[in-house]
Motif scaffolding. Structure first.
Motif, PDB file in Angstrom:
ATOM      1  N   THR A   1       0.806  -1.220   0.000  1.00 15.95           N
ATOM      2  CA  THR A   1       0.000   0.000   0.000  1.00 15.95           C
ATOM      3  C   THR A   1       0.838   1.269   0.000  1.00 15.95           C
ATOM      4  O   THR A   1       0.299   2.360  -0.194  1.00 15.95           O
ATOM      5  CB  THR A   1      -0.932   0.053   1.231  1.00 15.95           C
TER       6      THR A   1
ATOM      7  N   THR B   1       2.276   8.123   4.115  1.00 16.72           N
ATOM      8  CA  THR B   1       1.743   7.575   2.871  1.00 16.72           C
ATOM      9  C   THR B   1       2.663   7.934   1.717  1.00 16.72           C
ATOM     10  O   THR B   1       3.104   9.070   1.596  1.00 16.72           O
ATOM     11  CB  THR B   1       0.331   8.119   2.578  1.00 16.72           C
TER      12      THR B   1
ATOM     13  N   ALA C   1       2.169   4.544  -3.833  1.00 17.31           N
ATOM     14  CA  ALA C   1       2.344   3.089  -4.007  1.00 17.31           C
ATOM     15  C   ALA C   1       2.617   2.769  -5.470  1.00 17.31           C
ATOM     16  O   ALA C   1       1.982   3.292  -6.363  1.00 17.31           O
ATOM     17  CB  ALA C   1       1.114   2.340  -3.522  1.00 17.31           C
TER      18      ALA C   1
END
Length: 64
Positions: A20, A37, A40
């Motif tokens: 992810t 984050t 990905a």
């Protein structure tokens, strides 16, 4: 797919997830949330470190 783990001074678990592109924090009460984050597919977290205070150090990134 988990690629690395780290534990801070409070016993909270950090998991880098190659699939992810995220780093998740799992706290003792069972809650979890995303703390980092990535895009990905472009890069993936392959290594992480946290200090005793729980500050996430920049993940080691590998181009996908």
């Amino acid at each position: 797919m988990p690629s690395a783990i780290a534990i801070d001074g409070n016993g909270d678990l950090y998991v880098a997830d190659r699939g992810t592109g995220r780093v998740r924090k799992l706290i003792g009460s069972g809650l979890s949330y995303t703390v980092y984050t990535l895009n990905a597919g472009a890069v993936s977290p392959e290594g992480i470190a946290v200090n005793a205070a729980g500050t996430l150090q920049k993940p080691l990134l590998i181009k996908g």
